[in-house]
Design an enzyme around this catalytic site. Sequence first.
Site, PDB file in Angstrom:
ATOM      1  N   PRO A  77      34.304  73.884  32.706  1.00  0.00           N
ATOM      2  CA  PRO A  77      34.405  72.681  31.861  1.00  0.00           C
ATOM      3  C   PRO A  77      35.159  72.893  30.543  1.00  0.00           C
ATOM      4  CG  PRO A  77      32.205  73.589  31.775  1.00  0.00           C
ATOM      5  CD  PRO A  77      32.932  74.365  32.810  1.00  0.00           C
ATOM      6  N   HIS A  95      40.361  60.793  19.744  1.00  0.00           N
ATOM      7  CA  HIS A  95      40.480  62.045  18.990  1.00  0.00           C
ATOM      8  C   HIS A  95      41.942  62.468  18.989  1.00  0.00           C
ATOM      9  CE1 HIS A  95      36.136  63.802  18.818  1.00  0.00           C
ATOM     10  NE2 HIS A  95      36.204  62.573  18.345  1.00  0.00           N
ATOM     11  N   TYR A 113      45.865  69.872  26.988  1.00  0.00           N
ATOM     12  CA  TYR A 113      44.555  69.280  26.702  1.00  0.00           C
ATOM     13  C   TYR A 113      44.602  67.752  26.856  1.00  0.00           C
ATOM     14  CZ  TYR A 113      39.912  68.902  24.608  1.00  0.00           C
ATOM     15  OH  TYR A 113      38.566  68.645  24.407  1.00  0.00           O
ATOM     16  N   LYS A 129      38.617  69.219  32.265  1.00  0.00           N
ATOM     17  CA  LYS A 129      39.588  68.773  33.272  1.00  0.00           C
ATOM     18  C   LYS A 129      38.948  68.266  34.564  1.00  0.00           C
ATOM     19  CE  LYS A 129      43.084  69.399  30.751  1.00  0.00           C
ATOM     20  NZ  LYS A 129      43.446  68.129  30.077  1.00  0.00           N
ATOM     21  N   TYR A 175      35.582  74.158  19.349  1.00  0.00           N
ATOM     22  CA  TYR A 175      35.499  75.189  20.396  1.00  0.00           C
ATOM     23  C   TYR A 175      35.359  76.522  19.664  1.00  0.00           C
ATOM     24  CZ  TYR A 175      37.140  71.907  23.983  1.00  0.00           C
ATOM     25  OH  TYR A 175      37.261  70.857  24.869  1.00  0.00           O
TER      26      TYR A 175
HETATM   27  C1  PHB Z   1      31.399  67.317  26.634  1.00  0.00           C
HETATM   28  O1  PHB Z   1      31.443  66.497  25.697  1.00  0.00           O
HETATM   29  O2  PHB Z   1      30.456  67.366  27.454  1.00  0.00           O
HETATM   30  C2  PHB Z   1      32.562  68.280  26.792  1.00  0.00           C
HETATM   31  C3  PHB Z   1      33.672  68.131  25.970  1.00  0.00           C
HETATM   32  C4  PHB Z   1      34.739  69.013  26.097  1.00  0.00           C
HETATM   33  C5  PHB Z   1      34.661  70.035  27.041  1.00  0.00           C
HETATM   34  C6  PHB Z   1      33.549  70.174  27.875  1.00  0.00           C
HETATM   35  C7  PHB Z   1      32.492  69.296  27.753  1.00  0.00           C
HETATM   36  O3  PHB Z   1      35.706  70.903  27.146  1.00  0.00           O
END
Ligand code: PHB
Length: 389
Positions: free
Chosen positions: A292, A72, A384, A296, A200
């Site tokens: 989450p 990505h 990130y 990280k 997000y």
């Molecule tokens: C996930 O794909 O489970 C996931 C992806 C990004 C995040 C948290 C969880 O920030």
Amino acid sequence: MKTQVVIIGGGPSGLLLSQLLDKNGIDSIVLERRTKAHVLGRIRAGILEVGLVNLLREAGVADRLDREAFLHEGTILSFEDMQFGISFKEHTDTPVTVYGQTEVTRDLYAARAAAGGKIEFTTENVTLHDARSDAPYVTYTVDGEDRRIDCDFIAGCDGFHGVSRTSIPEDVRREYEKIYPFGWLGILSETPPVSDELIYACSSRGFALCSMRNAHLSRYYIQCDLDDQVENWSDDAFWSELKRRIPREAADRLLTGPSIEKSIAPLRSFVCEPMQWGRLFLCGDAAHIVPPTGAKGLNTAASDVHYLHRALTAYYRSGDETGLAGYSEKALARVWKAERFSWWMTSLLHRFPDQTPFDLKMQQAEIEFLRSNREAQSVLAQNYVGLPY
Ligand code: PHB
Ligand code: APR
């Protein structure tokens, strides 16, 4: 029994450390409380920083990842119906790798088995002894038999609920914690992801995240109350709430389906200092936890493992102890940056029960500044994709 390094915990931290030590001719034994099937049954996040991918390559564990993972080069943030992309490529020229952490653990188990790595499952009563001496040892029980392993070093990779951290005396430990007033309700569905990149979403109803494992397996989350229960959420209720929180054009194209996994996870920030005590060294969730939001968790465990395996390798190769002596300081310097980013992303995108109208305006202004300022986007992108080790 005798070995060079006893590793407590057969999650990704412990397995990756064992594999890297093996690659450098250092013997270890992993003690895992659960069965392998139980460990592999855990659903975890799926974003890997380039540092972790490089470590997996160094460990010789990246073949399936190279075949199945995808890269990505950006992510999407949204506030109600407004959305904007942040390009990792433009700001860092570094992608993130989308590959389930459960698959990382599966690949690590396969690599340890292929290398004849020693892993004891269903161990009980693991106890650390004489960590402050130059002859530490670990006792434990397996299949009703009491055992002892003498070693040079102990790696505490046993997660937040393990025994390693609390083997450091309470008057030595400094613990920092923030518990967030909400959780994440997550589902896994055998449906195509709603978007090529993660979304997000911040909305007046709360946070949502649209993620994925592959082109046919999607992972979605919605912020929920701390006392919420999975039983309160039918699949239809989940999908309806998710659609209310993501941009309309994404909601309109969202393909829903039955959940194949549904769970609620609490969110906390936590750090234990120091991350070493005598010949005990903590790695990963044993020493720190992040919410989450910034993806990280495993990526910060990876940098711990990087520092520790290089320090142990230098010790065994040339007697150089500087890496071991400086491990905690080195690891914590990166841990706190990951804690900051995870806390910031969580504060930016979630609804907090005690938020005042002014707080909401600040949150909206922060998102608008991020949308409109290149440098602000660059800072998010750098954090990130992963700060340097
Ligand atoms: C996930 O794909 O489970 C996931 C992806 C990004 C995040 C948290 C969880 O920030
Ligand atoms: N004895 C032996 N093993 C133990 C003990 C114990 N007393 N206590 C816990 N364990 C085991 C757990 O069963 C688990 O398999 O230690 C392992 C710790 O693994 P994780 O909790 O996954 O922690 P870690 O390996 O540090 O992973 C860090 O990776 O899984 C992702 O995002 C997740 O943040 C996590 C990150």
